[in-house]
Design an enzyme around this catalytic site. Structure first.
Site, mmCIF file in Angstrom:
data_model
loop_
_atom_site.group_PDB
_atom_site.id
_atom_site.type_symbol
_atom_site.label_atom_id
_atom_site.label_comp_id
_atom_site.label_asym_id
_atom_site.label_seq_id
_atom_site.Cartn_x
_atom_site.Cartn_y
_atom_site.Cartn_z
ATOM 1 C CG HIS A 61 0.055 -11.097 -2.899
ATOM 2 N ND1 HIS A 61 -0.080 -11.052 -1.262
ATOM 3 C CD2 HIS A 61 -0.897 -12.105 -3.358
ATOM 4 C CE1 HIS A 61 -1.109 -11.741 -1.099
ATOM 5 N NE2 HIS A 61 -1.629 -12.394 -2.418
ATOM 6 C CG ASP A 107 8.424 -11.398 4.345
ATOM 7 O OD1 ASP A 107 7.632 -10.792 3.352
ATOM 8 O OD2 ASP A 107 7.600 -11.286 5.394
ATOM 9 C CB ALA A 161 6.288 -0.466 -0.481
ATOM 10 C CD GLU A 199 1.269 8.802 -2.689
ATOM 11 O OE1 GLU A 199 0.222 8.741 -3.390
ATOM 12 O OE2 GLU A 199 2.378 8.064 -2.712
ATOM 13 C CG HIS A 258 0.523 5.709 -5.687
ATOM 14 N ND1 HIS A 258 0.304 5.899 -4.198
ATOM 15 C CD2 HIS A 258 0.473 4.495 -5.811
ATOM 16 C CE1 HIS A 258 -0.104 4.739 -3.586
ATOM 17 N NE2 HIS A 258 0.072 3.969 -4.515
ATOM 18 N N GLY A 289 2.360 2.689 -9.923
ATOM 19 C CA GLY A 289 2.766 1.307 -9.748
ATOM 20 C C GLY A 289 1.726 0.169 -10.248
ATOM 21 N N GLY A 290 0.471 0.321 -9.906
ATOM 22 C CA GLY A 290 -0.462 -0.559 -10.144
ATOM 23 C C GLY A 290 -1.494 -0.022 -11.155
HETATM 24 P P1 NAI Z 1 1.751 -8.137 0.913
HETATM 25 O O1 NAI Z 1 0.898 -8.132 2.162
HETATM 26 O O2 NAI Z 1 1.069 -9.605 -0.072
HETATM 27 O O3 NAI Z 1 3.460 -8.574 1.219
HETATM 28 C C1 NAI Z 1 3.923 -7.696 2.130
HETATM 29 C C2 NAI Z 1 5.191 -8.347 2.688
HETATM 30 O O4 NAI Z 1 5.783 -7.624 3.595
HETATM 31 C C3 NAI Z 1 4.649 -9.599 3.722
HETATM 32 O O5 NAI Z 1 5.271 -10.844 3.058
HETATM 33 C C4 NAI Z 1 4.956 -9.094 4.938
HETATM 34 O O6 NAI Z 1 5.303 -10.266 5.688
HETATM 35 C C5 NAI Z 1 6.141 -8.235 4.789
HETATM 36 N N1 NAI Z 1 6.499 -7.224 5.822
HETATM 37 C C6 NAI Z 1 5.613 -6.735 6.401
HETATM 38 N N2 NAI Z 1 6.153 -5.827 7.791
HETATM 39 C C7 NAI Z 1 7.707 -6.228 7.177
HETATM 40 C C8 NAI Z 1 8.659 -5.688 7.726
HETATM 41 N N3 NAI Z 1 8.698 -5.068 8.954
HETATM 42 N N4 NAI Z 1 9.805 -6.267 7.432
HETATM 43 C C9 NAI Z 1 9.842 -6.781 6.419
HETATM 44 N N5 NAI Z 1 9.025 -7.432 5.963
HETATM 45 C C10 NAI Z 1 7.658 -7.093 6.193
HETATM 46 O O7 NAI Z 1 1.568 -6.743 0.041
HETATM 47 P P2 NAI Z 1 1.729 -6.576 -1.660
HETATM 48 O O8 NAI Z 1 0.474 -6.902 -2.265
HETATM 49 O O9 NAI Z 1 3.107 -7.442 -2.157
HETATM 50 O O10 NAI Z 1 2.199 -5.014 -1.427
HETATM 51 C C11 NAI Z 1 3.400 -4.726 -1.019
HETATM 52 C C12 NAI Z 1 3.353 -2.995 -1.021
HETATM 53 O O11 NAI Z 1 3.137 -2.539 -2.240
HETATM 54 C C13 NAI Z 1 2.346 -2.622 0.076
HETATM 55 O O12 NAI Z 1 2.835 -1.538 0.804
HETATM 56 C C14 NAI Z 1 1.283 -2.056 -1.034
HETATM 57 O O13 NAI Z 1 0.418 -0.999 -0.347
HETATM 58 C C15 NAI Z 1 2.091 -1.496 -2.026
HETATM 59 N N6 NAI Z 1 1.677 -1.116 -3.327
HETATM 60 C C16 NAI Z 1 1.899 -0.237 -4.103
HETATM 61 C C17 NAI Z 1 1.243 -0.067 -5.315
HETATM 62 C C18 NAI Z 1 1.618 1.131 -6.050
HETATM 63 O O14 NAI Z 1 0.875 1.664 -7.035
HETATM 64 N N7 NAI Z 1 2.849 1.763 -6.154
HETATM 65 C C19 NAI Z 1 0.134 -0.838 -5.702
HETATM 66 C C20 NAI Z 1 -0.122 -1.967 -5.053
HETATM 67 C C21 NAI Z 1 0.599 -2.281 -3.662
#
Ligand code: NAI
Length: 400
Positions: free
Chosen positions: A151, A171, A229, A259, A282, A284-285
């Site tokens: 996403h 990915d 992330a 954290e 933290h 980001g969102g």
């Molecule tokens: P998502 O689930 O939509 O996308 C994650 C992607 O990473 C997927 O396409 C998955 O196939 C891929 N992936 C998983 N393991 C992998 C690996 N070993 N190597 C390569 N690719 C891999 O998740 P989204 O919503 O995009 O979130 C991504 C990250 O951002 C998460 O860790 C989430 O917790 C973090 N996040 C951080 C926020 C913040 O405030 N900084 C707020 C929202 C999310």
């Protein structure tokens, strides 16, 4: 008692949507846990929380009227999901409502790191005028390597291309390239070619220290690293010497292995004091827009569940996506222990009531099954008593 109790200053849009759906809403500004929460939940059908209220097995046991919990946030650690499933209490959250906010912060950091903005600004705050083009770059034409094209990663891809960046991504799952983005076969090939590496993977055993000393060494000299992330993805102890040596040109970190739980706790980070390193707590969102989207998203899920029984996107019970039931039918929503014989017992009860079954939906997950039956409109009193008397029944309700 209100139908819905919202805690922790959940965004007003949630209350507005719930009231428009015909529900009564009560509010308490702070978080609640233990007996305070149990007392507040007497007669309440739906609880809305963020991260500061603990929904424990004891709370769930005592809150017999609680049909659903809406976590108006991303995480659901504050709810005992298994105990909630065992109680037939459905839990919803909003995992993707802040995607855009994280993507925008990432874009801001890409530009800030390439222009060494923080160093320039801090210098001026300290009274040092340092006008220089050295080490400052346009992002146009530079290579952005996105790790995790889900996403957030894919949103960053679109925004970065609009700035003229050349996007590559890696990915573990096949992901359709957006725009002119180019998939990489391996993490190594992405790291070796990117001027900016941005991490958007979940915390899993495979991503733990995915960016370690070896990965850092394989990055292009002068490249910058962004981790919005999860804190476990980067080995911070390995990153500091790479930044000090100049091999890594800078970093932006929004997440950390440990954290603080509250704003009052002290924070220590191995990268503190490094040049061209942006540290954010933290956030980001964390935008007002994301809060509003979370409110709308979770409220919609709760309203659909109460109105039709739909559990799509629930985090702890079988997911069933249901159309509304017809006015001439009664809908039975029945959570039960996932053991043989429950459906035939329900069918027998319905047949004894003289009702025909018009639709039936069933999903099971682990120990819990969820069956929905649309039946003829009959006198439901004896039907209810018999369903309530089944040993396997966890929770049920009738619509219409
Ligand atoms: P998502 O689930 O939509 O996308 C994650 C992607 O990473 C997927 O396409 C998955 O196939 C891929 N992936 C998983 N393991 C992998 C690996 N070993 N190597 C390569 N690719 C891999 O998740 P989204 O919503 O995009 O979130 C991504 C990250 O951002 C998460 O860790 C989430 O917790 C973090 N996040 C951080 C926020 C913040 O405030 N900084 C707020 C929202 C999310």
């Amino acid at each position: 008692m209100p139908d819905v109790l919202l805690l922790e200053k959940i965004h007003q849009d949630a209350e507005t949507a719930l009231v428009e759906a015909g529900l009564t809403v009560g509010r308490i500004d702070g978080g609640l846990s233990g007996p305070d929460l149990t007392d507040a939940l007497a007669g309440v059908r739906v609880l809305g929380i963020r991260s500061k209220s603990a929904v424990t097995p004891d709370v769930l046991k005592a809150a017999s009227s609680l049909e659903a919990v809406g976590c108006f946030c991303i995480g659901t650690n504050q709810v005992d999901l298994n105990a909630a499933a065992a109680a037939g209490t459905v839990v919803f959250n909003s995992p993707f409502s802040n995607t855009r906010s994280v993507a925008e912060l990432t874009i801001a950091e890409i530009i800030a790191l390439q222009r060494r903005l923080l160093d320039r600004s801090m210098g001026l705050h300290a009274g040092h005028w340092s006008k220089s083009a050295t080490g400052a770059h346009e992002v146009r034409g530079r290579v952005l390597g996105i790790v995790g094209y889900g996403h957030i990663g894919s949103q960053v891809s679109v925004l970065a291309e609009a700035l003229g960046m050349r996007v590559r991504y890696y990915d573990i799952l096949p992901r359709m390239a957006l725009g002119n983005a180019h998939p990489c076969d391996s993490l190594q090939s992405l790291l070796a070619s990117a001027d900016v590496v941005s991490l958007h993977v979940p915390a899993t055993p495979a991503t733990h220290h995915m960016i370690d000393a070896a990965a850092i060494a394989s990055m292009k000299a002068g490249a910058v690293l962004i981790n919005n992330a999860r804190g476990t993805v980067v080995d911070l102890a390995a990153l500091r010497p790479a930044i000090e040596s100049g091999h890594i040109g800078g970093a932006a970190l929004d997440v950390f292995p440990e954290e603080p739980g509250t704003n009052d706790e002290a924070f220590d980070c191995p990268l503190a004091g490094c040049r061209n390193v942006i540290l954010t707590p933290h956030v980001g969102g964390s935008t007002e827009e994301a809060q509003a989207q979370i409110a709308a998203d979770v409220a919609t899920k709760l309203i659909r569940y109460l109105g039709t029984g739909t559990t799509s996107a629930a985090v702890n019970v079988p997911e069933v996506d249901l159309p509304g039931h017809r006015p001439e039918h009664v809908r039975i929503l029945h959570f039960h222990h996932n053991v043989p014989g429950v459906l035939s017992a329900l069918h027998a009860i319905i047949a004894d009531a003289g009702a025909n079954i018009h639709a039936e939906y069933l999903q099971s997950a682990g120990d819990v099954s969820y069956v929905i039956l649309d039946i003829d409109r009959v006198d439901v009193a004896s039907l209810s008593d018999r369903i309530a008397g089944m040993d396997e029944t966890i929770r049920f309700r009738l619509l219409g």
